[in-house]
Design an enzyme around this catalytic site. Structure first.
Site: not given
Ligand SMILES: C[C@H](CCC(=O)NCCS(=O)(=O)O)[C@H]1CC[C@H]2[C@@H]3[C@H](O)C[C@@H]4C[C@H](O)CC[C@]4(C)[C@H]3C[C@H](O)[C@]12C
Length: 326
Positions: A2, A17, A80
């Site tokens: 991400c 994002r 993550n």
């Protein structure tokens, strides 16, 4: 993987994002109004106080936010962080917040990065799953506000770390200080054409525009995306109005998006950019695109009754609208 950024343009700040994964959880835009009561695992129930909007799934009437921003112009995204991430047993000295509660906990009570920094001194990220089916994920967070400040929060075996973020982007591994150190390897990348310093007295033909970016990484991995998005963001022009600002914002995020087929995570399974989103932290307008529909969709926080106590869900608009001209 991400990628998350905060971008300044025309006196406004945009935060959000890319969500890169191989499967969707069914996430969609969700507003939590001020009178919604958050039930915490280890803290007393509390009303939201500040309304928020972001991408979430709702389970048992609880908004599990992936990223969100509140009406005061504070935004948070969870990315993550598999490997270095470590959560802790309950602590007798601190506020025990489970990682899935962190976004609501901070956005419902605080208005700025400075307030969050103070609050985090008293937080222990406690290892409690949402449910058997929805266990904790290893995350770290980019937190930003409408002054343009941003920090990174990482919980590792050595404790909870809060880093000031001078480059205003975040991807995944390695730990944030390692990502910053790695930028030095690309310090000479530039939008300008380079000077020939390799053989100074030879007449070398600079055969293409853009040679200043020749060594800019373009891989899907988190270290490459960190360098690329930090560079693109740092050199992005400002827009002259809301439409051009949010268009520039999505160009920055889409410069590191993952097209389907390029990042294999298992047999016949590929991670890709499922959605990209961004909130204007001054106005509370939430924008998003997704893999199927790259038209910019928008939801205004201020157009809803924010004094309600009920979550407001929106359908994720996934149908592409092609503008046929003849
Ligand atoms: C995996 C997502 C982050 C995207 C990312 O970095 N992917 C890279 C994967 S990898 O490194 O390449 O393997 C994160 C972002 C937000 C997370 C979700 C949110 O935290 C909300 C809940 C929280 C629950 O504890 C777990 C399910 C969950 C629904 C999370 C699942 C997953 O961990 C999400 C969707």
């Amino acid at each position: 993987m991400c990628t998350s950024i905060i971008y300044d343009s025309n006196g406004q700040h945009y935060f959000g994002r890319n969500l890169d994964l191989e499967i969707s959880f069914g996430e969609h835009p969700v507003i939590t109004p001020r009178n919604y009561v958050f039930k915490y695992r280890k803290l007393p129930n509390r009303k939201a106080t500040y309304a928020m909007i972001g991408m979430a799934i709702v389970k048992d009437n609880y908004p599990l936010y992936f990223d969100a921003a509140n009406e005061k112009g504070l935004g948070i995204a969870g990315l993550n962080f598999d490997g270095p991430c470590h959560y802790f047993p309950e602590s007798a000295e601190k506020e025990n917040v489970t990682p899935f509660e962190l976004i609501p906990y901070l956005l419902s009570q605080y208005a700025s990065v400075d307030e969050v920094k103070d609050a985090l001194e008293n937080v222990n990220l406690v290892d409690i799953n949402f449910s058997k089916k929805l266990q904790l994920s290893p995350l770290h967070w980019l937190i930003a506000d409408k002054t343009g400040k941003s920090i990174v929060v990482e919980s590792t075996v050595s404790g909870l770390h809060v880093y000031d973020n001078p480059v205003h982007v975040l991807t995944n591994n390695p730990e944030f200080p390692g990502q910053l150190t790695n930028l030095a390897n690309y310090a000479n990348i530039s939008p300008a054409q380079p000077k020939n310093t390799v053989v100074p007295d030879a007449d070398i033909n600079l055969y293409s525009r853009g040679l200043g970016t020749h060594h800019l990484p373009g891989g899907m991995d988190s270290a490459s995306r960190f360098v690329k998005v930090a560079f693109v963001r740092a050199h992005a022009p400002e827009g002259k109005d809301e439409a051009s600002s949010i268009t520039n914002y999505f160009h920055i995020l889409h410069s590191v998006e993952q097209p389907k087929g390029t990042d294999e995570v298992g047999p016949n399974s590929y991670e890709y950019t499922i959605y990209s989103d961004g909130t204007n932290l001054e106005t509370g307008t939430f924008y998003y695109t997704n893999y199927e529909n790259n038209q910019i969709n928008a939801i205004k926080l201020s157009n809803e009754n924010l004094d309600s106590d009920k979550l407001i869900d929106y359908e994720l608009l996934e149908k592409q609208h092609i503008n046929y001209q003849n």
